[in-house]
Design a protein around this motif. Structure first.
Motif, PDB file in Angstrom:
ATOM      1  N   VAL A  96      -8.859   2.572  10.415  1.00 46.50           N
ATOM      2  CA  VAL A  96     -10.062   3.250   9.396  1.00 46.50           C
ATOM      3  C   VAL A  96      -8.933   3.655   8.359  1.00 46.50           C
ATOM      4  CG1 VAL A  96     -11.684   4.929   9.002  1.00 46.50           C
ATOM      5  CG2 VAL A  96     -11.459   3.758  11.209  1.00 46.50           C
ATOM      6  N   VAL A  97      -9.423   3.236   7.210  1.00 48.71           N
ATOM      7  CA  VAL A  97      -8.790   3.782   5.864  1.00 48.71           C
ATOM      8  C   VAL A  97      -9.815   4.665   5.122  1.00 48.71           C
ATOM      9  CG1 VAL A  97      -8.010   3.123   3.596  1.00 48.71           C
ATOM     10  CG2 VAL A  97      -7.254   1.891   5.613  1.00 48.71           C
ATOM     11  N   ILE A  98      -9.453   5.726   4.705  1.00 53.71           N
ATOM     12  CA  ILE A  98     -10.379   6.731   3.976  1.00 53.71           C
ATOM     13  C   ILE A  98      -9.440   6.972   2.883  1.00 53.71           C
ATOM     14  CG2 ILE A  98     -11.398   9.047   4.123  1.00 53.71           C
ATOM     15  CD1 ILE A  98     -11.100   8.915   6.891  1.00 53.71           C
ATOM     16  N   ALA A 149       0.850   4.307  -1.547  1.00 53.71           N
ATOM     17  CA  ALA A 149      -0.249   3.226  -1.081  1.00 53.71           C
ATOM     18  C   ALA A 149       0.447   1.972  -0.432  1.00 53.71           C
ATOM     19  CB  ALA A 149      -1.370   3.203  -1.753  1.00 53.71           C
ATOM     20  N   GLU A 150       1.366   1.348  -1.131  1.00 53.50           N
ATOM     21  CA  GLU A 150       2.156   0.132  -0.975  1.00 53.50           C
ATOM     22  C   GLU A 150       2.852   0.644   0.405  1.00 53.50           C
ATOM     23  OE1 GLU A 150       3.055  -3.749  -0.713  1.00 53.50           O
ATOM     24  OE2 GLU A 150       1.150  -2.408  -1.417  1.00 53.50           O
ATOM     25  N   ILE A 151       3.590   1.746   0.340  1.00 59.50           N
ATOM     26  CA  ILE A 151       4.437   2.046   1.533  1.00 59.50           C
ATOM     27  C   ILE A 151       3.777   2.055   2.820  1.00 59.50           C
ATOM     28  CG2 ILE A 151       5.726   3.864   2.554  1.00 59.50           C
ATOM     29  CD1 ILE A 151       6.777   4.387  -0.252  1.00 59.50           C
ATOM     30  N   ALA A 152       2.387   2.666   2.798  1.00 58.79           N
ATOM     31  CA  ALA A 152       1.707   2.886   4.102  1.00 58.79           C
ATOM     32  C   ALA A 152       1.002   1.343   4.332  1.00 58.79           C
ATOM     33  CB  ALA A 152       0.330   3.637   3.595  1.00 58.79           C
ATOM     34  N   ARG A 153       0.688   0.551   3.306  1.00 60.89           N
ATOM     35  CA  ARG A 153       0.288  -0.849   3.536  1.00 60.89           C
ATOM     36  C   ARG A 153       1.289  -1.657   4.078  1.00 60.89           C
ATOM     37  NH1 ARG A 153       0.336  -6.275   2.323  1.00 60.89           N
ATOM     38  NH2 ARG A 153       1.838  -5.718   0.755  1.00 60.89           N
ATOM     39  N   GLN A 154       2.704  -1.585   3.680  1.00 59.73           N
ATOM     40  CA  GLN A 154       3.850  -2.248   4.422  1.00 59.73           C
ATOM     41  C   GLN A 154       4.366  -1.767   5.571  1.00 59.73           C
ATOM     42  OE1 GLN A 154       6.851  -3.200   1.545  1.00 59.73           O
ATOM     43  NE2 GLN A 154       5.314  -4.066  -0.040  1.00 59.73           N
ATOM     44  N   GLY A 155       4.411  -0.383   5.641  1.00 62.15           N
ATOM     45  CA  GLY A 155       4.870  -0.010   6.808  1.00 62.15           C
ATOM     46  C   GLY A 155       3.975   0.391   8.191  1.00 62.15           C
ATOM     47  N   ALA A 156       2.760   0.407   7.619  1.00 60.52           N
ATOM     48  CA  ALA A 156       1.878   0.911   8.876  1.00 60.52           C
ATOM     49  C   ALA A 156       0.883  -0.374   9.108  1.00 60.52           C
ATOM     50  CB  ALA A 156       1.117   2.236   8.652  1.00 60.52           C
ATOM     51  N   GLY A 171      -5.601   6.167  -3.066  1.00 55.03           N
ATOM     52  CA  GLY A 171      -5.156   4.857  -3.330  1.00 55.03           C
ATOM     53  C   GLY A 171      -4.808   3.973  -2.071  1.00 55.03           C
ATOM     54  N   ALA A 172      -5.197   4.547  -0.735  1.00 52.74           N
ATOM     55  CA  ALA A 172      -5.225   3.743   0.301  1.00 52.74           C
ATOM     56  C   ALA A 172      -5.842   2.576   0.420  1.00 52.74           C
ATOM     57  CB  ALA A 172      -5.606   4.799   1.508  1.00 52.74           C
ATOM     58  N   LEU A 173      -7.165   2.513  -0.203  1.00 52.48           N
ATOM     59  CA  LEU A 173      -8.065   1.277  -0.083  1.00 52.48           C
ATOM     60  C   LEU A 173      -7.809   0.441  -1.239  1.00 52.48           C
ATOM     61  CD1 LEU A 173     -10.164  -0.394   1.151  1.00 52.48           C
ATOM     62  CD2 LEU A 173     -11.831   1.254   0.305  1.00 52.48           C
ATOM     63  N   THR A 174      -7.279  -0.741  -1.222  1.00 54.98           N
ATOM     64  CA  THR A 174      -7.075  -1.887  -1.971  1.00 54.98           C
ATOM     65  C   THR A 174      -7.308  -3.161  -1.684  1.00 54.98           C
ATOM     66  OG1 THR A 174      -4.704  -2.316  -1.160  1.00 54.98           O
ATOM     67  CG2 THR A 174      -4.966  -0.509  -2.786  1.00 54.98           C
ATOM     68  N   ARG A 175      -7.126  -4.092  -2.580  1.00 60.69           N
ATOM     69  CA  ARG A 175      -7.710  -5.348  -2.167  1.00 60.69           C
ATOM     70  C   ARG A 175      -6.779  -6.005  -1.072  1.00 60.69           C
ATOM     71  NH1 ARG A 175      -8.077  -7.664  -8.229  1.00 60.69           N
ATOM     72  NH2 ARG A 175      -6.638  -5.942  -8.088  1.00 60.69           N
TER      73      ARG A 175
END
Length: 193
Positions: free
Chosen positions: A34-36, A80-87, A127-131
């Motif tokens: 879940v991304v909030i 946000a990109e760190i979270a996307r790539q790392g998690a 910033g967590a929710l991106t395309r």
């Protein structure tokens, strides 16, 4: 059950928590993501904390708050990109993820944290929710509210530390919203008072 709270913010967050909890329970996956996302002071962090406590599955859920990841006050997009790539990306591939806490006092990365792909994951933050992140999730949430109420809550929470950076941070939020249209990517949208 509707909230009987006389606090309008509490009532919205209670209802939102129950809606998300019910939806997560209905997903039928053992490790949902879940991304909030939302603007500062909208209630994202409170909603995420409530969801952790109300998590409907037998296994515990992991919480990654982007406030722990942003590399400084100008780091919304990078965090946000760190979270996307790392998690998010490793979790979607059933691999262990890793992210480093940002040490705000020393202005540098600190200790590493692992993300277990066998457990559910909540990623919360502006910033967590991106395309790019949306396809890596099972559920996406956008939280927003009136600017004056959000600002008041954020400054009450973080005080003078945030006051000096409010305009710069809000500009980064504006850029994120213009670039990614997170409310349109969200499967659930909540407006706090």
């Amino acid at each position: 059950m509707p909230s009987r709270s006389s606090d309008p913010l509490d009532a919205v967050l209670t209802g939102a928590t129950e809606q998300i909890r019910s939806a997560v329970a209905g997903l039928g996956v053992p490790n949902p993501v879940v991304v909030i996302d939302g603007r500062s002071g909208a209630g994202k962090t409170s909603l995420a904390a409530r969801l952790v406590r109300a998590w409907p599955l037998p296994q515990p859920v992991q919480l990654l708050a982007l406030d722990s990841v942003y590399p400084g006050w100008d780091g919304l997009a990078r965090g946000a990109e760190i979270a996307r790539q790392g998690a998010l990306l490793p979790h979607s591939r059933q691999r262990i993820g890793r992210w480093h806490r940002w040490d705000w006092q020393h202005d540098e990365p600190a200790e590493a944290h692992a993300v277990d792909p066998d457990l559910g994951l909540i990623v919360e933050g502006c910033g967590a929710l991106t395309r790019a992140s949306a396809p890596l999730t099972h559920m996406t949430v956008w939280v927003d509210g009136p600017a004056s109420a959000r600002r008041s809550r954020a400054l009450e929470r973080d005080g003078d530390v945030f006051r000096d950076h409010w305009d710069m941070w809000a500009a980064q939020e504006d850029a994120h919203i213009a670039r990614e249209h997170p409310a349109q990517l969200a499967t659930m949208v909540f407006t706090t008072p």
